[in-house]
Design an enzyme around this catalytic site. Structure first.
Site, short mmCIF file in Angstrom:
data_model
loop_
_atom_site.label_atom_id
_atom_site.label_comp_id
_atom_site.label_asym_id
_atom_site.label_seq_id
_atom_site.Cartn_x
_atom_site.Cartn_y
_atom_site.Cartn_z
N ASP A 37 -2.66 -2.12 10.22
CA ASP A 37 -2.90 -1.97 8.78
C ASP A 37 -3.56 -3.19 8.14
OD1 ASP A 37 -1.73 0.53 8.61
OD2 ASP A 37 0.26 -0.25 8.09
N LYS A 72 0.85 -1.22 0.00
CA LYS A 72 0.00 0.00 0.00
C LYS A 72 0.87 1.25 0.00
CE LYS A 72 0.60 1.21 4.62
NZ LYS A 72 1.50 2.29 5.06
O1 C5P Z 1 -0.13 -1.94 14.85
P1 C5P Z 1 1.28 -2.04 14.39
O2 C5P Z 1 1.95 -3.28 14.90
O3 C5P Z 1 1.44 -1.87 12.93
O4 C5P Z 1 2.03 -0.81 15.08
C1 C5P Z 1 3.43 -0.78 15.27
C2 C5P Z 1 3.77 0.34 16.27
O5 C5P Z 1 3.49 1.61 15.68
C3 C5P Z 1 2.94 0.31 17.53
O6 C5P Z 1 3.55 -0.49 18.51
C4 C5P Z 1 2.94 1.78 17.95
O7 C5P Z 1 4.13 2.10 18.61
C5 C5P Z 1 2.93 2.53 16.63
N1 C5P Z 1 1.59 2.93 16.18
C6 C5P Z 1 0.97 4.01 16.79
N2 C5P Z 1 -0.28 4.40 16.37
C7 C5P Z 1 -0.89 3.77 15.35
C8 C5P Z 1 -0.28 2.68 14.71
C9 C5P Z 1 0.97 2.29 15.15
O8 C5P Z 1 1.51 4.62 17.71
N3 C5P Z 1 -2.10 4.17 14.96
#
Ligand code: C5P
Length: 300
Positions: free
Chosen positions: A144, A18
């Site tokens: 995502d 994406k």
């Molecule tokens: O959800 P995902 O594993 O992709 O997120 C990785 C890191 O990115 C999370 O641990 C967090 O620190 C940060 N994050 C965030 N806010 C979001 C998505 C991700 O702070 N909306």
């Protein structure tokens, strides 16, 4: 995402990368995550996964990239285990993953692979999981993942897992450059300064809906770009190189939490010229991608 049944009890999935055309942070949440408003589109840069039934009940993953883990820390395995637990079945699968999407690039390759696993295993194991339940599982696996159950274009809110699909009337081309070094999503978020006033997503949505690509490029925005530049100032050189290609590009931006950056090409020829010029600079791997509603099962 393209899912094909290749033989009885075997599925092949093309799991797309994406790009974020807009990303604003609306605030910080009590759970430590950030509240987002982002517009994402899928591209034709895809990982390829195959799923075959394993009557022994074992779940195994093999991957052509030795740098990636194949155990439970891989989002594909997380998705498979989560689906199996949710359905209460003990069916197994042999999964293979062929990577084309670079890691730590802001292209959500791992999340797309996880979404592919949810969809393919649901069919392989004949679970008929209701779409809302697949969305909920996807949201638990990563911010995502749910988007890829709904591409090619959507506005995503919450942590990113609340997906509102939008119409993308016309496909377009981008030139994508992935620097050799990736960026950790968590680290980029740690460097974010919350904006005093938030940027509206409306102009970018209007531009997409009316297929006005000049206006689309002008409305590109990513709140994480400044934070990523703090973590990795070298990204500035890539963004400058894209800015210098303005005769061929309507706009440029970093995708997600980086480190990939992209430019919106005026047309396919412009995309290839821009890609050639970028490639000579040696700043990273350069590709031309198609974004939006195209049947990936047809030849390029
Ligand atoms: O959800 P995902 O594993 O992709 O997120 C990785 C890191 O990115 C999370 O641990 C967090 O620190 C940060 N994050 C965030 N806010 C979001 C998505 C991700 O702070 N909306």
């Amino acid at each position: 995402m393209i899912v094909r049944e290749t033989a009885g009890d075997t599925f092949e999935v093309l799991a797309p990368a994406k790009l974020n055309l807009f990303l604003e942070i609306l605030g910080k949440r009590p759970d430590g995550y950030h509240e987002l408003e982002t517009l994402m589109v899928t591209t034709d840069l895809c990982d390829t996964l195959t799923f075959a039934l394993d009557p022994s009940g074992r779940l195994t993953l093999e991957c052509d990239d030795p740098a990636l883990p194949t155990g439970l820390s891989n989002l594909v395995m997380k998705a498979a285990e989560a689906l199996r637990a949710k359905a209460g079945v003990e069916l197994g699968a042999r999964i293979s993953l062929s990577k084309a999407i670079p890691a730590e690039a802001g292209l959500a390759g791992g999340s797309s692979d996880a979404a592919a696993a949810l969809v393919a295993l649901d069919r392989l194991w004949k679970l008929s999981t209701p779409p809302g339940e697949l969305d909920a599982l996807a949201g638990q696996i990563g911010s995502d993942v749910a988007f890829f159950l709904h591409g090619p274009a959507a506005v995503c809110r919450g942590r990113g897992e609340e997906v509102e699909p939008i119409e993308l009337p016309e496909a377009f081309h981008c030139v994508v450059i992935c620097p050799p070094v990736g960026l950790s999503t968590a680290e980029v978020y740690r460097h974010v300064t919350l904006p005093p006033a938030t940027r509206s997503i409306v102009p970018v949505l209007e531009a997409v809906r009316s297929a006005n690509f000049e206006a689309l490029g002008r409305s590109f925005f990513n709140r994480l770009q400044e934070a990523a530049l703090l973590v990795r100032p070298e990204l500035g050189e890539i963004l400058d190189a894209l800015a210098n290609l303005s005769p061929y590009l309507d706009g440029h931006l970093m995708s997600g939490s980086g480190s990939a950056c992209f430019g919106l090409a005026r047309d396919l020829d412009a995309a290839h010229i821009a890609a050639l010029q970028l490639a000579t600079l040696g700043l990273g791997q350069v590709r031309v991608v198609n974004c939006g509603p195209r049947d990936l099962s047809s030849p390029a």
